[in-house]
Design an enzyme around this catalytic site. Structure first.
Site, mmCIF file in Angstrom:
data_model
loop_
_atom_site.group_PDB
_atom_site.id
_atom_site.type_symbol
_atom_site.label_atom_id
_atom_site.label_comp_id
_atom_site.label_asym_id
_atom_site.label_seq_id
_atom_site.Cartn_x
_atom_site.Cartn_y
_atom_site.Cartn_z
ATOM 1 N N CYS A 107 0.891 -1.056 0.029
ATOM 2 C CA CYS A 107 -0.020 0.003 -0.179
ATOM 3 C C CYS A 107 0.977 1.333 0.190
ATOM 4 O O CYS A 107 1.959 1.140 -0.320
ATOM 5 C CB CYS A 107 -0.755 0.011 1.213
ATOM 6 S SG CYS A 107 -0.305 0.221 2.750
ATOM 7 N N ASN A 111 2.367 1.633 4.288
ATOM 8 C CA ASN A 111 2.644 0.582 5.116
ATOM 9 C C ASN A 111 2.260 0.577 6.608
ATOM 10 O O ASN A 111 2.973 -0.149 7.433
ATOM 11 C CB ASN A 111 4.157 -0.037 4.794
ATOM 12 C CG ASN A 111 4.275 -1.557 5.215
ATOM 13 O OD1 ASN A 111 5.452 -1.800 5.679
ATOM 14 N ND2 ASN A 111 3.215 -2.446 5.171
ATOM 15 N N CYS A 117 -1.566 0.867 7.429
ATOM 16 C CA CYS A 117 -2.841 0.721 7.276
ATOM 17 C C CYS A 117 -3.407 -0.584 6.508
ATOM 18 O O CYS A 117 -3.511 -1.436 7.159
ATOM 19 C CB CYS A 117 -3.835 2.078 6.829
ATOM 20 S SG CYS A 117 -3.524 3.466 7.810
ATOM 21 N N ARG A 118 -3.383 -0.502 5.440
ATOM 22 C CA ARG A 118 -4.052 -1.528 4.629
ATOM 23 C C ARG A 118 -3.178 -2.828 4.498
ATOM 24 O O ARG A 118 -3.499 -3.816 4.865
ATOM 25 C CB ARG A 118 -4.244 -0.946 3.045
ATOM 26 C CG ARG A 118 -5.489 0.073 3.211
ATOM 27 C CD ARG A 118 -5.818 0.666 1.779
ATOM 28 N NE ARG A 118 -4.677 1.297 1.472
ATOM 29 C CZ ARG A 118 -4.215 1.938 0.422
ATOM 30 N NH1 ARG A 118 -5.402 1.852 -0.785
ATOM 31 N NH2 ARG A 118 -3.305 2.875 -0.027
ATOM 32 N N SER A 119 -1.868 -2.797 3.867
ATOM 33 C CA SER A 119 -1.081 -3.693 3.763
ATOM 34 C C SER A 119 -0.629 -4.412 5.277
ATOM 35 O O SER A 119 -0.572 -5.809 5.058
ATOM 36 C CB SER A 119 0.230 -3.457 2.955
ATOM 37 O OG SER A 119 0.948 -2.384 3.350
ATOM 38 N N ASP A 143 -8.193 3.877 1.301
ATOM 39 C CA ASP A 143 -7.117 3.952 2.275
ATOM 40 C C ASP A 143 -7.895 4.660 3.522
ATOM 41 O O ASP A 143 -8.309 5.851 3.466
ATOM 42 C CB ASP A 143 -6.091 5.293 1.616
ATOM 43 C CG ASP A 143 -4.824 5.195 2.625
ATOM 44 O OD1 ASP A 143 -4.842 4.781 3.636
ATOM 45 O OD2 ASP A 143 -3.518 5.526 2.126
#
Length: 154
Positions: free
Chosen positions: A8, A11, A13-15, A124
């Protein structure tokens, strides 16, 4: 051994959420010795930091550990280390493709795992604040990805 890298922007939040969720699912299936999971960001702002508090909150609420998850930046040698590189949005994919060696990498876009969803990118939550929505998407997509990896590699 099969390996997957989630990517993401920062690195945090999402990933890292996807990394933790997939590790949890892998562990539940007894496949921790068969599949390696990591995450990285295209930017360098958060290197060495742990997941965002919203990500930690969602993982805690769902009983998913994230010990040892630290932000790092995606590197060219990741194309050699990982079988799957899964990008959270098109911008991440474009930035990954610009890295040396990235032209030949097999990239997946996370939302391609969930074709029934209208969204084509994982929003995001650093900007939207909607960590619950992202968790639901990631949880569903990681289930599909795990089945794909088992079918193709194990």
């Amino acid at each position: 051994m099969v390996s997957v890298l989630f990517v993401c922007l920062g690195n945090i939040c999402r990933s890292p959420m996807a990394e933790a969720v997939l590790r949890h699912k892998i562990s539940e299936r007894g496949l921790s010795q068969e599949i390696v999971v990591d995450s990285a960001g295209t930017g360098d702002w958060h290197i060495g930091k742990g997941p965002h508090e919203g990500t930690r909150r969602m993982l805690d609420q769902n009983g998913i550990g994230y010990e040892g998850v630290k932000a790092r930046q995606v590197q060219s040698d990741d194309f050699e280390k990982f079988h799957y590189i899964v990008c959270m949005d098109k911008s991440n994919g474009s930035n990954v493709r610009k890295l040396p060696g990235g032209e030949n990498a097999k990239l997946l876009f996370f939302m391609d795992l969930l074709p029934e969803e209208e969204l084509r990118e994982v929003p995001d939550p650093y900007f939207t604040g909607n960590f619950e929505q992202v968790y639901d998407l990631i949880n569903a997509g990681c289930t599909v990805l795990l089945e794909l990896m088992i079918r193709e590699n194990l």
